[in-house]
Design a protein around this motif. Structure first.
Motif, PDB file in Angstrom:
ATOM      1  N   ALA A 102      27.165  41.201  52.108  1.00  0.00           N
ATOM      2  CA  ALA A 102      28.223  42.171  52.688  1.00  0.00           C
ATOM      3  C   ALA A 102      27.696  43.056  53.604  1.00  0.00           C
ATOM      4  O   ALA A 102      27.891  43.488  54.833  1.00  0.00           O
ATOM      5  N   ARG A 103      26.603  43.807  53.057  1.00  0.00           N
ATOM      6  CA  ARG A 103      25.710  44.731  53.871  1.00  0.00           C
ATOM      7  C   ARG A 103      25.112  44.214  54.937  1.00  0.00           C
ATOM      8  O   ARG A 103      25.006  44.692  56.001  1.00  0.00           O
ATOM      9  N   ALA A 104      24.679  43.165  54.779  1.00  0.00           N
ATOM     10  CA  ALA A 104      24.178  42.224  55.869  1.00  0.00           C
ATOM     11  C   ALA A 104      24.841  42.023  57.045  1.00  0.00           C
ATOM     12  O   ALA A 104      24.538  41.946  58.354  1.00  0.00           O
ATOM     13  N   ILE A 105      26.407  42.098  57.021  1.00  0.00           N
ATOM     14  CA  ILE A 105      27.227  42.114  58.305  1.00  0.00           C
ATOM     15  C   ILE A 105      27.712  43.366  58.693  1.00  0.00           C
ATOM     16  O   ILE A 105      28.463  43.355  59.478  1.00  0.00           O
ATOM     17  N   GLY A 106      27.039  44.563  57.833  1.00  0.00           N
ATOM     18  CA  GLY A 106      27.560  45.710  58.471  1.00  0.00           C
ATOM     19  C   GLY A 106      28.615  46.315  57.485  1.00  0.00           C
ATOM     20  O   GLY A 106      29.168  47.518  57.610  1.00  0.00           O
ATOM     21  N   TRP A 107      29.217  45.995  56.189  1.00  0.00           N
ATOM     22  CA  TRP A 107      30.244  46.441  55.577  1.00  0.00           C
ATOM     23  C   TRP A 107      29.338  47.488  54.710  1.00  0.00           C
ATOM     24  O   TRP A 107      28.229  47.136  54.144  1.00  0.00           O
ATOM     25  N   ASN A 108      29.984  48.487  54.313  1.00  0.00           N
ATOM     26  CA  ASN A 108      29.433  49.550  53.302  1.00  0.00           C
ATOM     27  C   ASN A 108      30.079  49.069  52.030  1.00  0.00           C
ATOM     28  O   ASN A 108      31.209  48.502  51.705  1.00  0.00           O
ATOM     29  N   TYR A 109      29.267  49.441  51.029  1.00  0.00           N
ATOM     30  CA  TYR A 109      29.791  49.235  49.628  1.00  0.00           C
ATOM     31  C   TYR A 109      30.385  50.348  49.092  1.00  0.00           C
ATOM     32  O   TYR A 109      29.790  51.586  48.775  1.00  0.00           O
ATOM     33  N   TYR A 110      31.840  50.294  49.140  1.00  0.00           N
ATOM     34  CA  TYR A 110      32.456  51.431  48.838  1.00  0.00           C
ATOM     35  C   TYR A 110      32.972  51.844  47.298  1.00  0.00           C
ATOM     36  O   TYR A 110      32.999  52.965  46.940  1.00  0.00           O
ATOM     37  N   ASN A 111      33.373  50.703  46.659  1.00  0.00           N
ATOM     38  CA  ASN A 111      33.447  50.800  45.200  1.00  0.00           C
ATOM     39  C   ASN A 111      33.313  49.499  44.569  1.00  0.00           C
ATOM     40  O   ASN A 111      33.050  48.479  45.062  1.00  0.00           O
ATOM     41  N   ASP A 112      33.391  49.621  43.102  1.00  0.00           N
ATOM     42  CA  ASP A 112      33.301  48.499  42.467  1.00  0.00           C
ATOM     43  C   ASP A 112      34.465  48.527  41.368  1.00  0.00           C
ATOM     44  O   ASP A 112      34.648  49.729  40.968  1.00  0.00           O
ATOM     45  N   ALA A 113      34.586  47.591  40.465  1.00  0.00           N
ATOM     46  CA  ALA A 113      35.506  47.589  39.419  1.00  0.00           C
ATOM     47  C   ALA A 113      35.216  46.392  38.551  1.00  0.00           C
ATOM     48  O   ALA A 113      34.700  45.420  39.097  1.00  0.00           O
ATOM     49  N   ILE A 114      35.135  46.536  37.233  1.00  0.00           N
ATOM     50  CA  ILE A 114      35.276  45.348  36.327  1.00  0.00           C
ATOM     51  C   ILE A 114      36.346  45.217  35.697  1.00  0.00           C
ATOM     52  O   ILE A 114      37.139  45.924  34.954  1.00  0.00           O
ATOM     53  N   LEU A 115      36.823  43.816  35.807  1.00  0.00           N
ATOM     54  CA  LEU A 115      38.125  43.320  35.251  1.00  0.00           C
ATOM     55  C   LEU A 115      37.682  42.990  33.714  1.00  0.00           C
ATOM     56  O   LEU A 115      36.878  41.992  33.510  1.00  0.00           O
ATOM     57  N   VAL A 116      38.225  43.673  32.770  1.00  0.00           N
ATOM     58  CA  VAL A 116      38.091  42.983  31.374  1.00  0.00           C
ATOM     59  C   VAL A 116      39.304  42.787  30.905  1.00  0.00           C
ATOM     60  O   VAL A 116      40.590  43.179  30.815  1.00  0.00           O
ATOM     61  N   THR A 117      39.134  41.333  30.273  1.00  0.00           N
ATOM     62  CA  THR A 117      40.175  40.714  29.737  1.00  0.00           C
ATOM     63  C   THR A 117      40.151  40.764  28.153  1.00  0.00           C
ATOM     64  O   THR A 117      39.025  40.358  27.893  1.00  0.00           O
ATOM     65  N   ALA A 118      41.111  41.237  27.379  1.00  0.00           N
ATOM     66  CA  ALA A 118      41.074  41.189  26.038  1.00  0.00           C
ATOM     67  C   ALA A 118      40.576  40.057  25.295  1.00  0.00           C
ATOM     68  O   ALA A 118      41.088  38.839  25.855  1.00  0.00           O
ATOM     69  N   VAL A 119      39.681  40.042  24.716  1.00  0.00           N
ATOM     70  CA  VAL A 119      39.061  38.744  24.051  1.00  0.00           C
ATOM     71  C   VAL A 119      40.125  38.433  23.124  1.00  0.00           C
ATOM     72  O   VAL A 119      40.233  36.965  23.105  1.00  0.00           O
ATOM     73  N   GLY A 120      40.781  39.117  22.641  1.00  0.00           N
ATOM     74  CA  GLY A 120      41.766  38.366  21.549  1.00  0.00           C
ATOM     75  C   GLY A 120      42.847  37.708  22.189  1.00  0.00           C
ATOM     76  O   GLY A 120      43.565  37.103  21.575  1.00  0.00           O
ATOM     77  N   SER A 121      42.909  37.879  23.304  1.00  0.00           N
ATOM     78  CA  SER A 121      44.073  37.083  24.037  1.00  0.00           C
ATOM     79  C   SER A 121      43.590  35.830  24.442  1.00  0.00           C
ATOM     80  O   SER A 121      44.534  35.095  24.980  1.00  0.00           O
ATOM     81  N   LEU A 122      42.617  35.545  24.482  1.00  0.00           N
ATOM     82  CA  LEU A 122      42.084  34.230  24.791  1.00  0.00           C
ATOM     83  C   LEU A 122      42.613  32.734  24.175  1.00  0.00           C
ATOM     84  O   LEU A 122      43.106  32.003  24.876  1.00  0.00           O
ATOM     85  N   ALA A 123      42.959  33.039  22.893  1.00  0.00           N
ATOM     86  CA  ALA A 123      43.693  32.082  22.295  1.00  0.00           C
ATOM     87  C   ALA A 123      45.215  31.840  22.613  1.00  0.00           C
ATOM     88  O   ALA A 123      45.718  30.628  22.657  1.00  0.00           O
ATOM     89  N   LEU A 124      45.722  33.116  23.005  1.00  0.00           N
ATOM     90  CA  LEU A 124      47.217  33.078  23.537  1.00  0.00           C
ATOM     91  C   LEU A 124      47.272  32.382  24.776  1.00  0.00           C
ATOM     92  O   LEU A 124      48.092  31.659  25.019  1.00  0.00           O
ATOM     93  N   ARG A 125      46.157  32.595  25.776  1.00  0.00           N
ATOM     94  CA  ARG A 125      46.042  32.006  27.217  1.00  0.00           C
ATOM     95  C   ARG A 125      45.934  30.513  26.958  1.00  0.00           C
ATOM     96  O   ARG A 125      46.333  29.841  27.740  1.00  0.00           O
TER      97      ARG A 125
END
Length: 191
Positions: free
Chosen positions: A168-191
């Motif tokens: 992304a930086r190579a094309i001129g975009w700035n790194y504005y923010n990041d986020a981490i999606l955390v999915t509850a491990v306990g819900s895996l069996a339900l999904r």
């Protein structure tokens, strides 16, 4: 047999980074979720995917869940090629989830970046796609690339997130923010 994109992540990204009634463009639109959520929330959406059968399935899901008049469209094309972008509208937000290298292989098409020969080739193709998306992105707007880590055959990580930021930086975009999606491990069996 492949993963389904989290609709809550779509809603958050759209509401945080796309202006009301804006247009979302997705260079790796292999599933319908990002488009359906965009349409449900009142955004226009245009996605590109290599596989015509997936594009057709996305349109069928749109018609079943929303309606044919919803401003949601998928186009069959190769987002790494400039010609696939000629009918794509200007974007208020680029939102995409490219393959995570070879973690899930989506087709046997040699143009599918999940079939890239190695991780360096993968990121060159990703960079080309982002560069094409950038040409459609309006000034003072955001892009969000969802990426996960993948281990190489010997066990260490490829640093997918860091290399995505580099592309992304190579094309001129700035790194504005990041986020981490955390999915509850306990819900895996339900999904």
């Amino acid at each position: 047999g492949t993963s389904i994109f989290d609709p809550v992540l779509c809603e958050i990204a759209y509401k945080w980074f796309c202006p009301p009634n804006g247009t979302v463009v997705d260079p790796f639109a292999g599933g319908s979720v990002r488009g359906l959520v965009a349409g449900y929330l009142g955004y226009s959406y245009h996605g590109i995917d290599l596989r015509s059968e997936q594009v057709e399935a996305n349109h069928e899901q749109r018609d079943k869940i929303l309606n044919k008049k919803a401003p949601i469209k998928w186009t069959t094309g190769d987002s790494t090629k400039a010609g696939s972008w000629k009918n794509i509208p200007e974007a208020d937000f680029v939102f995409t989830c490219p393959p995570y290298f070879d973690l899930e292989v989506y087709s046997d098409d040699p143009a599918d970046i999940s079939n890239a020969a190695d991780v360096d080739d993968f990121f060159e193709l990703l960079r080309k796609s982002l560069e094409n998306a950038d040409k459609k992105l309006k000034d003072n707007r955001f892009a969000c690339v969802v990426m996960g880590e993948v281990r190489n055959d010997n066990g260490p990580l490829h640093s997918m997130i860091g290399k995505t930021v580099d592309a992304a930086r190579a094309i001129g975009w700035n790194y504005y923010n990041d986020a981490i999606l955390v999915t509850a491990v306990g819900s895996l069996a339900l999904r």
